[in-house]
Design an enzyme around this catalytic site. Sequence first.
Site, PDB file in Angstrom:
ATOM      1  N   LYS A 105       0.833  -1.204   0.000  1.00  0.00           N
ATOM      2  CA  LYS A 105       0.000   0.000   0.000  1.00  0.00           C
ATOM      3  C   LYS A 105       0.867   1.253   0.000  1.00  0.00           C
ATOM      4  O   LYS A 105       1.900   1.297   0.676  1.00  0.00           O
ATOM      5  CB  LYS A 105      -0.914  -0.035   1.232  1.00  0.00           C
ATOM      6  CG  LYS A 105      -1.971   1.061   1.312  1.00  0.00           C
ATOM      7  CD  LYS A 105      -2.841   0.820   2.536  1.00  0.00           C
ATOM      8  CE  LYS A 105      -3.875   1.910   2.748  1.00  0.00           C
ATOM      9  NZ  LYS A 105      -4.707   1.646   3.952  1.00  0.00           N
ATOM     10  N   SER A 184      -9.487   1.757   3.477  1.00  0.00           N
ATOM     11  CA  SER A 184      -8.647   2.533   2.580  1.00  0.00           C
ATOM     12  C   SER A 184      -7.646   1.667   1.818  1.00  0.00           C
ATOM     13  O   SER A 184      -7.013   2.136   0.894  1.00  0.00           O
ATOM     14  CB  SER A 184      -7.892   3.607   3.366  1.00  0.00           C
ATOM     15  OG  SER A 184      -6.933   3.022   4.246  1.00  0.00           O
ATOM     16  N   SER A 208      -9.981  -0.733   7.525  1.00  0.00           N
ATOM     17  CA  SER A 208      -9.352  -0.478   6.226  1.00  0.00           C
ATOM     18  C   SER A 208      -8.596  -1.654   5.638  1.00  0.00           C
ATOM     19  O   SER A 208      -8.137  -1.577   4.501  1.00  0.00           O
ATOM     20  CB  SER A 208      -8.420   0.738   6.313  1.00  0.00           C
ATOM     21  OG  SER A 208      -9.185   1.918   6.376  1.00  0.00           O
TER      22      SER A 208
END
Length: 499
Positions: A105, A184, A208
């Site tokens: 990420k 996210s 997330s």
Amino acid sequence: MHSRRTPPTGPSHQPVPPAGHPTGQLGSDLDAATIPWLARRMASGGLTSVRLTLAYLHRIATVDRRVRAVLAIDPSALRQAAESDRRRAHGRALGPLDGIPVLVKDNIDTEGLASTAGSRALRVPPTRDAALVTRLREAGAVLLGKTNLSEWANFRSTRSTSGWSGVGGQTNNPHALDRNPCGSSSGSAAAVAASLAQVAVGTETDGSIVCPSGHSGVVGFKPTLGRVSGDGIVPVSAWQDTAGPVARNVVDAAILMSALDVEGTDYASGLRPDALRGARVGVWRKAGADADVDRVVHSAVRVLRRAGAAVVEVALPHQVAVEAAEFPALITEFKHDLERYLRTRPGAPRALAELISFNERDPVELSRFGQELFELAAVAPPVTDPAYRRQRETATALARASIDETLAAHELDVIMAPTNSPAWRTDYADGDAYEVDSSTPAAVAGYPNATVPAGFAGPLPIGVSFMAGEGADARVLGCAAAFERIARARRAPGYLPAL
């Protein structure tokens, strides 16, 4: 070294490499491949890390034009793979993750490569790796690239749209491209679901990892707080933030978690097919909000019973008080922790007020939604404020009590709950539309939580989550693996253009 790839636009009708492509023979195998299977093939000489990495790079080049999950490609990926092949040829393989392509990420620092948190304000890459990236390199993983995310880990606006960032644009749900991937860690989950890497690393403050994993129909694991180092990760709150694995199956998540764990725990070796036999599972149904979720949970309970588990109906207490205290605590922690992180980044704004000004001047950043959370955090009290301290103490203590008391009262091994309702249509006018989620108790408590595919609403995946008390990571993963073995609910995405 810096390389940012903007995914091309337009549809692709070629979800796997063609037969004539040098990696084409792998195309149909990637979705079902596990790390142990790949490691055995590499050990026997039937596969190389270079060939595997090429296969994933080819899928990114063809499939990701629709999903838009990958924000940057590491230009050294093939060199890393070749180094892994040389180690293996000389009998020096570093372990099961050696030669396996991993996506990370983009709020996790990688030296010289992106690490934007989705924001155009972080255009200068970091000068060092995050601690977890160092661990991945030491395990021999091939760092394939960085995944898109909800900008600033979905902590910028009260009306944000998950999966959108100023740098990466909008990530789409690979099962239905007009549906949202949830945030996210949207890019990490969507990329794994679309077989753009074997595994990925996400981060979670509250939901997330598990929410996007549930929406994309993959496995996501949020470990006990502190099991993975937070050094070099763009923060929301040190009290709740943690990185964790995203994978298409539990064994891969366990192998990746073993590499990330600062204590070096081997989670994969403890997975047992009969882990649910004789276990007591509390089922927190969260019933009534969505009929498809109710149906999937009912089916999941049947799976638990077939696996030999005793099922107890539960309702976790204290949730209203936890949620009331969590949000204002996070607002204060965000400013404190983010500004401390920004001081480590060359060329970055040094204060939240500077970020707010940057966004106001930038032609892209505020084009989809605002920055109300930034503005609230800018005037929040300091972390020394007594009212803030009461909020944090209340949120954490009651979240822990909600799980601990429920486990103790019913003599439970784990608690199961629905992870998500079916993905909503991506909407920039109204933002996200959550209906069912269960992430808050474990997230605020800092306890482990694993989501596993459990069923579908039409083409849209629905997951169930297993959670337990502090340090029960191995137990949670074990129960998730046993459930996965019987449920067999995951399926490859269909890339439907719309529902």
